[in-house]
Motif scaffolding. Structure first.
Motif, PDB file in Angstrom:
ATOM      1  N   ALA A  37      53.743  31.002 -21.081  1.00 26.27           N
ATOM      2  CA  ALA A  37      54.453  30.808 -22.353  1.00 26.27           C
ATOM      3  C   ALA A  37      54.904  29.364 -22.511  1.00 26.27           C
ATOM      4  O   ALA A  37      54.850  28.800 -23.612  1.00 26.27           O
ATOM      5  N   LYS A  38      55.325  28.736 -21.411  1.00 24.03           N
ATOM      6  CA  LYS A  38      55.746  27.327 -21.481  1.00 24.03           C
ATOM      7  C   LYS A  38      54.572  26.425 -21.856  1.00 24.03           C
ATOM      8  O   LYS A  38      54.714  25.495 -22.644  1.00 24.03           O
ATOM      9  N   LEU A  39      53.406  26.722 -21.274  1.00 23.88           N
ATOM     10  CA  LEU A  39      52.226  25.922 -21.585  1.00 23.88           C
ATOM     11  C   LEU A  39      51.794  26.134 -23.036  1.00 23.88           C
ATOM     12  O   LEU A  39      51.407  25.183 -23.728  1.00 23.88           O
ATOM     13  N   GLN A  40      51.858  27.368 -23.511  1.00 28.10           N
ATOM     14  CA  GLN A  40      51.533  27.644 -24.920  1.00 28.10           C
ATOM     15  C   GLN A  40      52.440  26.848 -25.855  1.00 28.10           C
ATOM     16  O   GLN A  40      51.982  26.278 -26.856  1.00 28.10           O
ATOM     17  N   GLU A  41      53.719  26.782 -25.519  1.00 24.97           N
ATOM     18  CA  GLU A  41      54.675  26.028 -26.330  1.00 24.97           C
ATOM     19  C   GLU A  41      54.342  24.528 -26.306  1.00 24.97           C
ATOM     20  O   GLU A  41      54.365  23.862 -27.346  1.00 24.97           O
ATOM     21  N   ALA A  42      53.991  24.009 -25.119  1.00 22.89           N
ATOM     22  CA  ALA A  42      53.633  22.594 -25.001  1.00 22.89           C
ATOM     23  C   ALA A  42      52.379  22.281 -25.818  1.00 22.89           C
ATOM     24  O   ALA A  42      52.319  21.268 -26.530  1.00 22.89           O
ATOM     25  N   ILE A  43      51.388  23.167 -25.746  1.00 26.54           N
ATOM     26  CA  ILE A  43      50.139  22.943 -26.475  1.00 26.54           C
ATOM     27  C   ILE A  43      50.372  23.002 -27.980  1.00 26.54           C
ATOM     28  O   ILE A  43      49.800  22.218 -28.744  1.00 26.54           O
ATOM     29  N   GLU A  45      53.024  22.040 -29.445  1.00 23.09           N
ATOM     30  CA  GLU A  45      53.617  20.738 -29.771  1.00 23.09           C
ATOM     31  C   GLU A  45      52.545  19.648 -29.756  1.00 23.09           C
ATOM     32  O   GLU A  45      52.468  18.825 -30.676  1.00 23.09           O
ATOM     33  N   PHE A  46      51.702  19.641 -28.729  1.00 24.12           N
ATOM     34  CA  PHE A  46      50.625  18.645 -28.653  1.00 24.12           C
ATOM     35  C   PHE A  46      49.726  18.708 -29.888  1.00 24.12           C
ATOM     36  O   PHE A  46      49.281  17.683 -30.408  1.00 24.12           O
ATOM     37  N   ASN A  47      49.455  19.928 -30.354  1.00 24.05           N
ATOM     38  CA  ASN A  47      48.557  20.105 -31.496  1.00 24.05           C
ATOM     39  C   ASN A  47      49.150  19.595 -32.801  1.00 24.05           C
ATOM     40  O   ASN A  47      48.435  19.410 -33.783  1.00 24.05           O
ATOM     41  N   ARG A  48      50.451  19.341 -32.811  1.00 23.34           N
ATOM     42  CA  ARG A  48      51.090  18.762 -34.007  1.00 23.34           C
ATOM     43  C   ARG A  48      50.932  17.244 -34.065  1.00 23.34           C
ATOM     44  O   ARG A  48      51.328  16.618 -35.035  1.00 23.34           O
ATOM     45  N   HIS A  49      50.365  16.661 -33.012  1.00 28.26           N
ATOM     46  CA  HIS A  49      50.280  15.201 -32.916  1.00 28.26           C
ATOM     47  C   HIS A  49      48.823  14.750 -32.816  1.00 28.26           C
ATOM     48  O   HIS A  49      47.950  15.514 -32.402  1.00 28.26           O
ATOM     49  N   ASP A  50      48.610  13.512 -33.167  1.00 25.71           N
ATOM     50  CA  ASP A  50      47.285  12.896 -33.028  1.00 25.71           C
ATOM     51  C   ASP A  50      47.222  12.298 -31.623  1.00 25.71           C
ATOM     52  O   ASP A  50      47.750  11.204 -31.389  1.00 25.71           O
ATOM     53  N   ASN A 253      63.891  26.342 -19.349  1.00 22.85           N
ATOM     54  CA  ASN A 253      63.530  24.988 -19.766  1.00 22.85           C
ATOM     55  C   ASN A 253      62.132  24.608 -19.304  1.00 22.85           C
ATOM     56  O   ASN A 253      61.785  24.835 -18.143  1.00 22.85           O
ATOM     57  N   SER A 254      61.373  24.017 -20.194  1.00 21.69           N
ATOM     58  CA  SER A 254      60.049  23.511 -19.845  1.00 21.69           C
ATOM     59  C   SER A 254      60.158  22.019 -19.537  1.00 21.69           C
ATOM     60  O   SER A 254      61.256  21.446 -19.520  1.00 21.69           O
ATOM     61  N   ALA A 255      59.030  21.393 -19.278  1.00 24.80           N
ATOM     62  CA  ALA A 255      58.981  19.939 -19.081  1.00 24.80           C
ATOM     63  C   ALA A 255      57.564  19.471 -19.372  1.00 24.80           C
ATOM     64  O   ALA A 255      56.609  19.969 -18.777  1.00 24.80           O
ATOM     65  N   TYR A 256      57.444  18.549 -20.315  1.00 24.34           N
ATOM     66  CA  TYR A 256      56.159  17.912 -20.623  1.00 24.34           C
ATOM     67  C   TYR A 256      56.458  16.664 -21.438  1.00 24.34           C
ATOM     68  O   TYR A 256      57.623  16.400 -21.750  1.00 24.34           O
ATOM     69  N   ALA A 257      55.447  15.889 -21.760  1.00 19.15           N
ATOM     70  CA  ALA A 257      55.713  14.603 -22.412  1.00 19.15           C
ATOM     71  C   ALA A 257      54.544  14.163 -23.272  1.00 19.15           C
ATOM     72  O   ALA A 257      53.411  14.623 -23.097  1.00 19.15           O
ATOM     73  N   ILE A 258      54.844  13.264 -24.204  1.00 15.00           N
ATOM     74  CA  ILE A 258      53.824  12.537 -24.961  1.00 15.00           C
ATOM     75  C   ILE A 258      54.065  11.046 -24.721  1.00 15.00           C
ATOM     76  O   ILE A 258      55.186  10.557 -24.889  1.00 15.00           O
TER      77      ILE A 258
END
Length: 282
Positions: A37-43, A45-50, A253-258
């Motif tokens: 579920a954390k990875l799905q949430e991160a993806i 978010e990633f998909n909202r960005h170029d 809490n998750s953790a990822y970055a752009i």
């Protein structure tokens, strides 16, 4: 547009999802089953960005070969190019599967490089010399034991069976790639599962040799890694050593970055427990 208003490109970073259908490890505050579920949430978010790509810095799974069957399909929803590195937990599978892990995540080689917009990204296989990734009886296991004994004798903090090193062959390849990038006028970002700086119990078994090599190259702007789930950060010369925090840690809490790459700086936008940073480039 000036470099201050538009990045050259952006990319996403995930470290240590470490998924498995397991009960939480309350002592370490790790929740491997919640990583889907954390990875799905991160993806999402990633998909909202170029983004140019998304990199996962190792420990895709926690253990069990079938864990790959659950987590790899989650990446199918990512609309960006993806790159995988492997970590120690990715080899916590039955012995007959050890030689298949690299191919299972779609790689033909566990270490590789690629270029994008004046940057060379070098992805290392920090598991090559270790007590867990090579098959039983492989001489690289003995090489890892010898490295660990030397570290023990020196009183170093990182002589642990869950750390690894690169081979002499991969070291020579890395040195050649650094020279190749310099000749091409490219800045370099090195990526590995294992940290090499600051000194820490999670550092690669060959961290001193790696750090010495990287320190000789002023075009290496950053070294990105996971493995130490608490995260870490340091600088040597003009190189930033950025240890991203583990996605698997904590219940909620998750953790990822752009990471946004500008002419004069790196801007890291941290999500969840990950820190945000602005890092000037000389």
């Amino acid at each position: 547009m000036s470099s201050s208003s538009a990045p050259l490109f952006r990319f996403g970073v995930v470290a240590d999802p470490q998924y498995a259908a397991l009960e939480p490890n309350l002592e370490l505050d790790r929740y491997p089953a919640k990583s889907l579920a954390k990875l799905q949430e991160a993806i999402a978010e990633f998909n909202r960005h170029d983004l140019a790509f998304v990199v996962t810095l190792g420990d895709i799974i926690d253990r069990h070969w079938e864990s790959f069957d659950d987590i790899l399909p989650v990446y199918a929803s990512l609309r960006h190019e993806r790159y995988f590195l492997l970590g120690n937990h990715d080899f916590a599978v039955a012995p007959e599967h050890l030689t298949k892990v690299v191919n299972r995540v779609g790689l033909s080689s566990a270490y590789y490089d690629f270029s994008h917009a004046g940057y060379r990204f070098i992805a290392l296989d920090g598991n090559e010399v270790s007590l867990f990734a090579p098959p039983e009886g492989d001489p690289r296991r003995d090489e890892a034991k010898a490295l660990m004994k030397a570290l023990d004798d020196a009183g170093a903090p990182n002589s642990h069976r869950w750390n690894g090193a690169i081979s002499n062959t991969q070291y020579d390849w890395l040195a050649a790639k650094l020279n190749e990038a310099k000749a091409a006028g490219e800045k370099v970002v090195v990526m590995n599962h294992y940290p090499v700086f600051p000194e820490n119990s999670h550092d690669a078994l060959d961290s001193e040799r790696m750090l010495a090599l990287l320190s000789r190259h002023d075009h290496v702007v950053a070294y990105l890694n996971g493995h130490n789930h608490a995260g870490n950060f340091g600088t040597v010369g003009g190189t930033y050593f950025i240890n991203f925090k583990g996605m698997v840690d904590t219940e909620d809490n998750s953790a990822y970055a752009i990471v946004a790459v500008y002419e004069d700086r790196l801007e890291i936008a941290g999500f969840g427990r990950e820190e945000s940073r602005v890092l000037s480039l000389s």
